[in-house]
Design a protein around this motif. Structure first.
Motif, PDB file in Angstrom:
ATOM      1  N   VAL A   1       0.840  -1.204   0.000  1.00 42.66           N
ATOM      2  CA  VAL A   1       0.000   0.000   0.000  1.00 42.66           C
ATOM      3  C   VAL A   1       0.872   1.250   0.000  1.00 42.66           C
ATOM      4  CG1 VAL A   1      -1.688   1.328   1.341  1.00 42.66           C
ATOM      5  CG2 VAL A   1      -1.956  -1.147   1.106  1.00 42.66           C
ATOM      6  N   THR A   2       1.889   1.271   0.858  1.00 39.61           N
ATOM      7  CA  THR A   2       2.788   2.421   0.944  1.00 39.61           C
ATOM      8  C   THR A   2       3.529   2.649  -0.369  1.00 39.61           C
ATOM      9  OG1 THR A   2       3.071   2.019   3.311  1.00 39.61           O
ATOM     10  CG2 THR A   2       4.701   3.435   2.252  1.00 39.61           C
ATOM     11  N   ASP A   3       4.031   1.577  -0.974  1.00 42.54           N
ATOM     12  CA  ASP A   3       4.726   1.693  -2.258  1.00 42.54           C
ATOM     13  C   ASP A   3       3.802   2.230  -3.349  1.00 42.54           C
ATOM     14  OD1 ASP A   3       7.042   0.745  -1.136  1.00 42.54           O
ATOM     15  OD2 ASP A   3       6.857  -1.276  -1.959  1.00 42.54           O
ATOM     16  N   ALA A   4       2.561   1.762  -3.354  1.00 46.22           N
ATOM     17  CA  ALA A   4       1.608   2.216  -4.366  1.00 46.22           C
ATOM     18  C   ALA A   4       1.298   3.701  -4.189  1.00 46.22           C
ATOM     19  CB  ALA A   4       0.327   1.392  -4.286  1.00 46.22           C
ATOM     20  N   ILE A   5       1.105   4.121  -2.944  1.00 43.50           N
ATOM     21  CA  ILE A   5       0.807   5.529  -2.671  1.00 43.50           C
ATOM     22  C   ILE A   5       1.984   6.418  -3.043  1.00 43.50           C
ATOM     23  CG2 ILE A   5       0.376   7.199  -0.819  1.00 43.50           C
ATOM     24  CD1 ILE A   5      -1.359   5.005   0.497  1.00 43.50           C
ATOM     25  N   ASN A   6       3.187   5.924  -2.815  1.00 41.96           N
ATOM     26  CA  ASN A   6       4.390   6.707  -3.125  1.00 41.96           C
ATOM     27  C   ASN A   6       4.768   6.647  -4.602  1.00 41.96           C
ATOM     28  OD1 ASN A   6       4.740   7.604  -0.491  1.00 41.96           O
ATOM     29  ND2 ASN A   6       5.935   5.813   0.070  1.00 41.96           N
ATOM     30  N   GLY A   7       3.962   5.975  -5.411  1.00 42.19           N
ATOM     31  CA  GLY A   7       4.199   5.944  -6.853  1.00 42.19           C
ATOM     32  C   GLY A   7       5.073   4.819  -7.336  1.00 42.19           C
ATOM     33  N   GLY A   8       5.408   3.862  -6.464  1.00 39.40           N
ATOM     34  CA  GLY A   8       6.281   2.763  -6.858  1.00 39.40           C
ATOM     35  C   GLY A   8       5.652   1.791  -7.836  1.00 39.40           C
ATOM     36  N   ASP A   9       4.334   1.665  -7.828  1.00 42.92           N
ATOM     37  CA  ASP A   9       3.644   0.720  -8.714  1.00 42.92           C
ATOM     38  C   ASP A   9       2.852   1.439  -9.797  1.00 42.92           C
ATOM     39  OD1 ASP A   9       4.539  -1.666  -7.687  1.00 42.92           O
ATOM     40  OD2 ASP A   9       2.945  -1.832  -6.196  1.00 42.92           O
ATOM     41  N   LYS A  10       3.377   2.549 -10.267  1.00 46.50           N
ATOM     42  CA  LYS A  10       2.745   3.307 -11.360  1.00 46.50           C
ATOM     43  C   LYS A  10       1.319   3.732 -11.033  1.00 46.50           C
ATOM     44  CE  LYS A  10       5.539   1.138 -14.924  1.00 46.50           C
ATOM     45  NZ  LYS A  10       6.367   0.240 -14.229  1.00 46.50           N
ATOM     46  N   GLY A  11       1.056   4.045  -9.763  1.00 48.39           N
ATOM     47  CA  GLY A  11      -0.253   4.576  -9.388  1.00 48.39           C
ATOM     48  C   GLY A  11      -1.358   3.574  -9.180  1.00 48.39           C
ATOM     49  N   VAL A  12      -1.008   2.283  -8.992  1.00 42.54           N
ATOM     50  CA  VAL A  12      -2.035   1.277  -8.709  1.00 42.54           C
ATOM     51  C   VAL A  12      -1.625   0.444  -7.492  1.00 42.54           C
ATOM     52  CG1 VAL A  12      -2.843   1.082 -11.085  1.00 42.54           C
ATOM     53  CG2 VAL A  12      -1.074  -0.451 -10.280  1.00 42.54           C
ATOM     54  N   LEU A  13      -2.626   0.033  -6.742  1.00 39.13           N
ATOM     55  CA  LEU A  13      -2.423  -0.906  -5.641  1.00 39.13           C
ATOM     56  C   LEU A  13      -2.818  -2.270  -6.167  1.00 39.13           C
ATOM     57  CD1 LEU A  13      -1.951  -1.770  -2.702  1.00 39.13           C
ATOM     58  CD2 LEU A  13      -4.328  -1.142  -2.242  1.00 39.13           C
ATOM     59  N   SER A  14      -1.913  -3.222  -6.087  1.00 37.89           N
ATOM     60  CA  SER A  14      -2.155  -4.567  -6.591  1.00 37.89           C
ATOM     61  C   SER A  14      -1.911  -5.568  -5.465  1.00 37.89           C
ATOM     62  CB  SER A  14      -1.222  -4.851  -7.769  1.00 37.89           C
ATOM     63  OG  SER A  14      -1.403  -6.168  -8.228  1.00 37.89           O
ATOM     64  N   LEU A  15      -2.943  -6.341  -5.113  1.00 38.61           N
ATOM     65  CA  LEU A  15      -2.838  -7.371  -4.080  1.00 38.61           C
ATOM     66  C   LEU A  15      -3.378  -8.685  -4.632  1.00 38.61           C
ATOM     67  CD1 LEU A  15      -4.190  -5.376  -1.006  1.00 38.61           C
ATOM     68  CD2 LEU A  15      -1.810  -5.902  -1.510  1.00 38.61           C
ATOM     69  N   VAL A  16      -2.895  -9.801  -4.087  1.00 40.02           N
ATOM     70  CA  VAL A  16      -3.339 -11.134  -4.507  1.00 40.02           C
ATOM     71  C   VAL A  16      -4.029 -11.802  -3.326  1.00 40.02           C
ATOM     72  CG1 VAL A  16      -2.579 -13.377  -5.366  1.00 40.02           C
ATOM     73  CG2 VAL A  16      -1.412 -11.302  -6.126  1.00 40.02           C
ATOM     74  N   ASP A  17      -5.225 -12.364  -3.573  1.00 41.68           N
ATOM     75  CA  ASP A  17      -5.931 -13.044  -2.492  1.00 41.68           C
ATOM     76  C   ASP A  17      -5.427 -14.483  -2.357  1.00 41.68           C
ATOM     77  OD1 ASP A  17      -7.230 -14.578  -4.417  1.00 41.68           O
ATOM     78  OD2 ASP A  17      -9.225 -13.833  -3.963  1.00 41.68           O
ATOM     79  N   GLU A  18      -5.975 -15.201  -1.381  1.00 45.78           N
ATOM     80  CA  GLU A  18      -5.475 -16.556  -1.094  1.00 45.78           C
ATOM     81  C   GLU A  18      -5.829 -17.571  -2.175  1.00 45.78           C
ATOM     82  OE1 GLU A  18      -9.048 -17.803   1.994  1.00 45.78           O
ATOM     83  OE2 GLU A  18      -7.086 -17.329   2.778  1.00 45.78           O
ATOM     84  N   LYS A  19      -6.707 -17.212  -3.105  1.00 45.07           N
ATOM     85  CA  LYS A  19      -7.039 -18.100  -4.220  1.00 45.07           C
ATOM     86  C   LYS A  19      -6.266 -17.744  -5.473  1.00 45.07           C
ATOM     87  CE  LYS A  19     -11.638 -19.128  -2.533  1.00 45.07           C
ATOM     88  NZ  LYS A  19     -13.079 -19.094  -2.819  1.00 45.07           N
ATOM     89  N   GLY A  20      -5.374 -16.759  -5.369  1.00 44.04           N
ATOM     90  CA  GLY A  20      -4.548 -16.370  -6.498  1.00 44.04           C
ATOM     91  C   GLY A  20      -5.142 -15.293  -7.386  1.00 44.04           C
ATOM     92  N   ARG A  21      -6.296 -14.749  -7.005  1.00 46.44           N
ATOM     93  CA  ARG A  21      -6.906 -13.678  -7.791  1.00 46.44           C
ATOM     94  C   ARG A  21      -6.239 -12.355  -7.457  1.00 46.44           C
ATOM     95  NH1 ARG A  21     -12.897 -15.431  -6.129  1.00 46.44           N
ATOM     96  NH2 ARG A  21     -11.821 -15.190  -4.161  1.00 46.44           N
ATOM     97  N   ARG A  22      -6.022 -11.531  -8.458  1.00 44.37           N
ATOM     98  CA  ARG A  22      -5.360 -10.242  -8.276  1.00 44.37           C
ATOM     99  C   ARG A  22      -6.398  -9.121  -8.262  1.00 44.37           C
ATOM    100  NH1 ARG A  22      -0.243  -8.723  -8.390  1.00 44.37           N
ATOM    101  NH2 ARG A  22       0.392 -10.778  -9.093  1.00 44.37           N
TER     102      ARG A  22
END
Length: 77
Positions: A29-50
Motif C-alpha cells: 500500500v505504501t509503495d503504491a501511494i508513493n508511486g512505486g507501482d505506477k499509481g495502482v495498488l495490486s494485491l493477490v488473495d489466497e485463491k490467487g486472484r489479483r
C-alpha cells in the motif's frame, strides 16, 4: 490476513483474504501511494486472484487478522 479496501464513489468496500503478512500488505500500500507501482495498488488473495485499484481512487485500506467464522448454530444464554 483480511484486507478491506474502500474505493471512492463505490457503495461497498472490497474485501479479500490474503496469505501475505500485514507488513507485506502495508508495504504494498505504501509503495503504491508513493508511486512505486505506477499509481495502482495490486494485491493477490489466497485463491490467487489479483485485485488492482488505482491509488487515486483509494479511500482507505484496513488490514486485520482473519477471524474464524462460526459454523453452525450456537445458543446464546
Amino acid at each position: 490476513m483480511e484486507v478491506k479496501i474502500g474505493v471512492q464513489y463505490a457503495p461497498r468496500e472490497l474485501v479479500l483474504e490474503s496469505n501475505q503478512s500485514s507488513a507485506e500488505v502495508e508495504s504494498a500500500v505504501t509503495d503504491a501511494i508513493n508511486g512505486g507501482d505506477k499509481g495502482v495498488l495490486s494485491l493477490v488473495d489466497e485463491k490467487g486472484r489479483r485485485v488492482i485499484v488505482p491509488v487515486g481512487k483509494l479511500a482507505y485500506v484496513e488490514i486485520a487478522e482473519s477471524s474464524p467464522r462460526p459454523v453452525g448454530f450456537s445458543s446464546a444464554r
